[in-house]
Design a protein around this motif. Structure first.
Motif, PDB file in Angstrom:
ATOM      1  N   VAL A 137       0.948  -1.645   0.291  1.00 37.81           N
ATOM      2  CA  VAL A 137      -0.058  -0.163   0.072  1.00 37.81           C
ATOM      3  C   VAL A 137       0.909   1.030   0.220  1.00 37.81           C
ATOM      4  N   MET A 138       2.195   1.061   0.653  1.00 40.54           N
ATOM      5  CA  MET A 138       2.820   2.683   0.726  1.00 40.54           C
ATOM      6  C   MET A 138       2.984   2.553  -0.347  1.00 40.54           C
ATOM      7  N   ALA A 139       3.983   1.672  -1.019  1.00 45.81           N
ATOM      8  CA  ALA A 139       4.639   1.994  -2.460  1.00 45.81           C
ATOM      9  C   ALA A 139       3.042   2.169  -3.388  1.00 45.81           C
ATOM     10  N   ALA A 140       2.022   1.910  -2.832  1.00 47.22           N
ATOM     11  CA  ALA A 140       1.005   2.918  -4.736  1.00 47.22           C
ATOM     12  C   ALA A 140       1.254   3.554  -4.064  1.00 47.22           C
ATOM     13  N   MET A 141       0.684   4.451  -2.835  1.00 48.11           N
ATOM     14  CA  MET A 141       1.305   5.726  -2.483  1.00 48.11           C
ATOM     15  C   MET A 141       1.243   6.693  -2.650  1.00 48.11           C
ATOM     16  N   ILE A 142       3.310   6.011  -2.550  1.00 47.84           N
ATOM     17  CA  ILE A 142       3.890   6.656  -2.781  1.00 47.84           C
ATOM     18  C   ILE A 142       5.423   6.928  -3.550  1.00 47.84           C
ATOM     19  N   PRO A 143       5.897   7.680  -4.151  1.00 45.93           N
ATOM     20  CA  PRO A 143       6.955   7.247  -5.708  1.00 45.93           C
ATOM     21  C   PRO A 143       8.036   6.343  -4.677  1.00 45.93           C
ATOM     22  N   PRO A 144       8.827   6.236  -5.313  1.00 47.04           N
ATOM     23  CA  PRO A 144      10.165   5.346  -4.739  1.00 47.04           C
ATOM     24  C   PRO A 144      10.961   7.088  -4.268  1.00 47.04           C
ATOM     25  N   ARG A 145      10.618   8.171  -4.812  1.00 46.97           N
ATOM     26  CA  ARG A 145      11.981   8.696  -4.296  1.00 46.97           C
ATOM     27  C   ARG A 145      11.784   9.564  -2.982  1.00 46.97           C
ATOM     28  N   GLU A 146      10.475   9.881  -2.939  1.00 43.73           N
ATOM     29  CA  GLU A 146      10.075  10.472  -1.398  1.00 43.73           C
ATOM     30  C   GLU A 146      10.107   9.406  -0.360  1.00 43.73           C
ATOM     31  N   LEU A 147       9.488   7.604  -1.262  1.00 47.83           N
ATOM     32  CA  LEU A 147       9.070   6.663   0.260  1.00 47.83           C
ATOM     33  C   LEU A 147      10.463   6.786   1.254  1.00 47.83           C
ATOM     34  N   GLN A 338      15.111   9.715   5.840  1.00 52.04           N
ATOM     35  CA  GLN A 338      15.028  11.041   5.728  1.00 52.04           C
ATOM     36  C   GLN A 338      15.990  10.929   4.363  1.00 52.04           C
ATOM     37  N   LEU A 339      17.729  10.752   4.728  1.00 53.06           N
ATOM     38  CA  LEU A 339      19.059  10.838   3.896  1.00 53.06           C
ATOM     39  C   LEU A 339      18.239  10.278   2.264  1.00 53.06           C
ATOM     40  N   ILE A 340      17.973   9.037   2.844  1.00 54.22           N
ATOM     41  CA  ILE A 340      17.649   8.919   1.116  1.00 54.22           C
ATOM     42  C   ILE A 340      16.863   9.650   0.715  1.00 54.22           C
ATOM     43  N   TYR A 343      18.681  13.129  -0.581  1.00 52.18           N
ATOM     44  CA  TYR A 343      20.008  12.829  -1.555  1.00 52.18           C
ATOM     45  C   TYR A 343      19.272  11.738  -2.477  1.00 52.18           C
ATOM     46  N   GLY A 344      18.244  10.524  -3.038  1.00 56.18           N
ATOM     47  CA  GLY A 344      18.121   9.670  -3.961  1.00 56.18           C
ATOM     48  C   GLY A 344      19.325   8.733  -3.090  1.00 56.18           C
ATOM     49  N   ARG A 345      20.109   8.733  -3.106  1.00 55.76           N
ATOM     50  CA  ARG A 345      20.986   7.363  -2.545  1.00 55.76           C
ATOM     51  C   ARG A 345      21.191   6.840  -1.602  1.00 55.76           C
ATOM     52  N   TRP A 346      20.661   5.362  -2.184  1.00 54.62           N
ATOM     53  CA  TRP A 346      20.579   4.329  -0.855  1.00 54.62           C
ATOM     54  C   TRP A 346      21.453   3.387  -0.612  1.00 54.62           C
ATOM     55  N   LYS A 347      22.403   2.843  -1.618  1.00 57.15           N
ATOM     56  CA  LYS A 347      22.781   1.647  -1.691  1.00 57.15           C
ATOM     57  C   LYS A 347      23.822   2.321  -0.616  1.00 57.15           C
ATOM     58  N   ALA A 348      24.483   3.019  -0.101  1.00 52.91           N
ATOM     59  CA  ALA A 348      25.682   2.801   1.101  1.00 52.91           C
ATOM     60  C   ALA A 348      24.768   2.952   2.028  1.00 52.91           C
ATOM     61  N   TYR A 349      23.590   2.947   2.766  1.00 49.86           N
ATOM     62  CA  TYR A 349      22.999   2.456   3.844  1.00 49.86           C
ATOM     63  C   TYR A 349      22.386   1.481   4.102  1.00 49.86           C
TER      64      TYR A 349
END
Length: 526
Positions: A137-147, A338-340, A343-349
Motif C-alpha cells: 500500500v505504501m508503494a502504491a501511494m508514494i513514489p520511491p523517490r519520496e518513500l 530522511q537522507l535517502i 539525496y536519492g542514494r540508498w546503496k550506501a545505507y
C-alpha cells in the motif's frame, strides 16, 4: 489482458495522487496495524514460561507457540501479495486485520494448548497479510523517490514491534490484574482502531483485470515451506538431525518446492512470478532479506531467555534491557530514510547496515554471564543501528526495480523470505541452543542434568535449583546464547556480500498507482 482502473472505494475521494496530509493519515492506520501484527510474533517471548506452566505444556509446545504463528505468516505472505495485485488493497488489509482480531480473541480466551496453537495459526495468517500489504500500500501511494522518509518510519515500527514485544509481554505477565492472556488480547483494540482509520483515510484506485489466483502453486509453496519449517522445528529433539525422518521431510519439502517452481513457471498468474528474479536487485535483496531474518530473529529471540535465565532478571526487566536495540534501530531507520529522500542514494545505507549488523553479531558472540551491562547494551545498540539501515531499505530497492504491476509480488517475496529466514532461525537455532545446553549440563552434572531442566524436554525453573546447580545452568545458557550469535555472524556477513553486488538505480518519482496508469497507457491525474 484487459486492465481498468476504477475510482477509489471511499466516498468523496479522487483518483489522483494523494496529498501529503492524506498520506500521513493513511499511514497512521497502517502503522498501527503493522505494529500489532509484528507484536504478535514477539510479545509472548517473556510470557512463555508462565503460559506453559498454566496450561501444562511441554518444551515442544513452548517452541510451537512461537513457530506456528511465524509459519502461518510466512506461508501465506505470497498469496496476500498476489491478491494485492488483483483486488482491492484496502479490503484485503482490513480482512487481514479481521483475521488477526479473531485469532487474538481465541488465543486470549484459550482453555488449553491445542486451542492456543490453532489460534496462533489464525493470528499468523492475519499478520502475514498485514506485514505484506502495508509495504504494498505504501508503494502504491508514494513514489520511491519520496518513500525513504516514510519507509524509515515503517522500518522503525517493524523493529520496535519485533524488539519491544518481550518488554510489553513481561510487563503484562508481571502485572497481577492483567496476566499472560493480555499478551494476545492487547492487540484487539488496536487492530479495530486500525480498521476504522483505514476505512476513513485510505483512498486508492481499485485495479480490475481479468485474472485468477494460482491455487495449485499456492498450495505447493505452502506445503513445501511448512514441511521444511516443521522439520527444522522438530529435528534435534523429536528425532536426530541425521535420521530417516530428516531425510523424508527434507526430500519431501524440496520436491514440493520444485513442483511449485514447475507450476509457477507455467501459470498465467503465478503467486511468485519467476520473471522478477531476472532482476539482479530483486534476487540479491531476496537473498539478503532471508539471511537477515535468520540472523536477526535467530539471535535476538533468545536474548530475553539469556536475560532471565543467565542474568536472573524478571520478565519486565528483561524487556527493558532490549531498549538499546530499539533505540538504535529507531534512530538509524529514521535518519537513513530522511537522507535517502533528500539525496536519492540508498546503496550506501544497505552496505553500512549489513556491515554493522555483522560486526554486532560478532561482538555479541563474546558475551557471557559476567559481561558488563554497558558493554552488552552497546553491542545491542550497534545491532539495532545495523538492522535499521538495512531491513526496510532492501524492500525499497526491490520495489524501485520492478514494474508497477509486480509491486505486490516483489514486496511479498521479500517479506516471505525474511519471515521464512526468521522461522528457520528461531526453530533451528532453538534446537542448537537446547542441544548445546544439554551437552554443557551433562559435562558438569552427568545424568542429573535432565532433572535440572537443562534438557530439551523441560523449561528450567531457576527458583527450585540449589546454588551450585543454578550457577552451572546460568553459565550453560550464557555460553549457548553467545554461540548462537557466533553462528549468526557469518550469516550476516553473507548478507553483506549480497548487498555489495546490488546495482544502485535512481529512485522513481512516480507512485505505484501512477506507474500502473502509465504502464496501462492511461492519463496521470493529480
Amino acid at each position: 489482458m484487459k486492465t481498468s482502473i476504477e475510482p477509489v472505494d471511499a466516498a468523496g475521494a479522487t483518483d489522483g495522487r494523494m496529498s501529503r496530509r492524506e498520506i500521513l493519515q493513511a499511514l497512521s492506520g497502517l502503522m498501527v496495524g503493522m505494529f500489532v501484527a509484528i507484536l504478535a510474533s514477539t510479545v509472548v517471548a517473556n510470557a512463555l514460561p508462565r503460559i506453559i506452566a498454566d496450561l501444562n505444556g511441554s518444551q515442544t509446545v513452548y517452541t510451537w507457540i512461537v513457530t506456528s504463528e511465524l509459519l502461518a505468516m510466512t506461508a501465506t505472505v505470497p498469496l496476500w501479495g498476489k491478491m494485492a495485485d488483483l483486488y482491492s488493497k484496502k479490503l484485503l488489509i482490513q480482512l487481514s486485520l479481521g483475521l488477526f482480531v479473531l485469532g487474538s480473541l481465541i488465543a486470549g480466551l484459550t482453555p488449553n494448548v491445542e486451542v492456543l496453537l490453532v489460534s496462533r495459526v489464525v493470528q499468523g495468517i492475519g499478520a502475514g497479510g498485514m506485514t505484506a500489504l502495508a509495504m504494498i500500500v505504501m508503494a502504491a501511494m508514494i513514489p520511491p523517490r519520496e518513500l525513504g522518509r516514510y519507509a524509515g518510519i515503517f522500518g522503525a515500527v517493524f523493529g520496535v514491534g519485533t524488539i519491544a514485544g518481550p518488554l510489553i509481554g513481561g510487563v503484562l505477565v508481571d502485572t497481577s490484574w492483567l496476566g499472560w492472556r493480555w499478551c494476545f488480547l492487547i492487540g484487539v483494540p488496536f487492530s479495530i482502531i486500525s480498521i476504522v482509520l483505514l476505512q476513513r483515510t485510505l483512498h486508492l484506485p481499485v485495479i480490475r483485470r481479468k485474472a485468477r489466483i494460482d491455487w495449485a502453486g499456492a498450495a505447493l509453496i505452502t506445503a513445501g515451506v511448512c514441511t521444511l519449517l516443521i522439520w527444522s522445528s522438530l529435528a534435534g529433539h523429536k528425532f536426530a538431525w541425521a535420521s530417516g525422518w530428516t531425510a523424508l521431510m527434507v526430500v519431501g519439502g524440496v520436491l514440493l518446492l520444485v513442483a511449485a517452481v514447475w507450476v509457477e513457471s507455467r501459470a498465467s498468474e503465478p503467486i511468485i512470478p519467476l520473471e522478477i528474479f531476472r532482476s539482479r536487485t530483486v534476487t540479491l535483496t531476496t537473498v539478503a532479506s532471508m539471511l537477515v531474518g535468520v540472523a536477526l530473529f535467530g539471535g535476538t529471540v533468545f536474548l530475553s531467555q539469556y536475560f532471565q535465565t543467565s542474568l536472573g532478571k524478571s520478565p519486565t526487566i528483561a524487556g527493558l534491557m532490549s531498549l538499546p536495540m530499539i533505540l538504535g534501530l529507531l534512530v538509524s531507520s529514521t535518519i537513513a530514510g530522511q537522507l535517502i529522500t533528500k539525496y536519492g542514494r540508498w546503496k550506501a545505507y544497505l552496505v553500512a547496515g549489513a556491515a554493522t549488523m555483522a560486526a554486532a553479531m560478532l561482538l555479541l558472540s563474546t558475551i557471557d554471564i559476567d559481561t558488563p551491562l554497558p558493554l552488552l547494551f552497546s553491542y545491542m545498540a550497534l545491532l539495532g543501528i545495523g538492522v535499521g539501515m538495512l531491513m526496510q531499505n532492501l524492500v525499497l530497492a526491490a520495489q524501485n526495480d520492478v514494474p508497477a504491476h509486480e509491486l505486490g509480488a516483489a514486496t511479498s517475496v521479500l517479506t516471505f523470505f525474511r519471515s521464512m529466514g526468521g522461522a528457520i532461525g528461531v526453530s533451528a537455532l532453538g534446537a542448537v541452543l537446547a542441544n548445546r545446553v544439554t551437552g554443557l549440563m551433562t559435562e558438569q552434572l552427568g545424568p542429573a542434568a535432565g532433572a535440572t531442566g537443562g534438557g530439551t524436554t523441560e523449561v528450567p525453573d531457576l527458583s527450585t535449583l540449589p546454588e551450585p546447580v543454578l550457577v552451572i545452568v546460568q553459565n550453560a545458557y550464557a555460553t549457548a546464547t553467545s554461540e548462537l550469535f557466533l553462528i549468526g555472524a557469518p550469516i550476516a556477513f553473507l548478507a553483506l556480500l549480497a548487498v555489495l553486488f546490488i546495482r544502485e538505480k535512481p529512485l522513481h518519482t512516480l507512485s505505484g498507482d501512477e506507474r500502473a496508469r502509465q504502464e496501462a497507457n492511461l492519463p496521470l491525474t493529480h
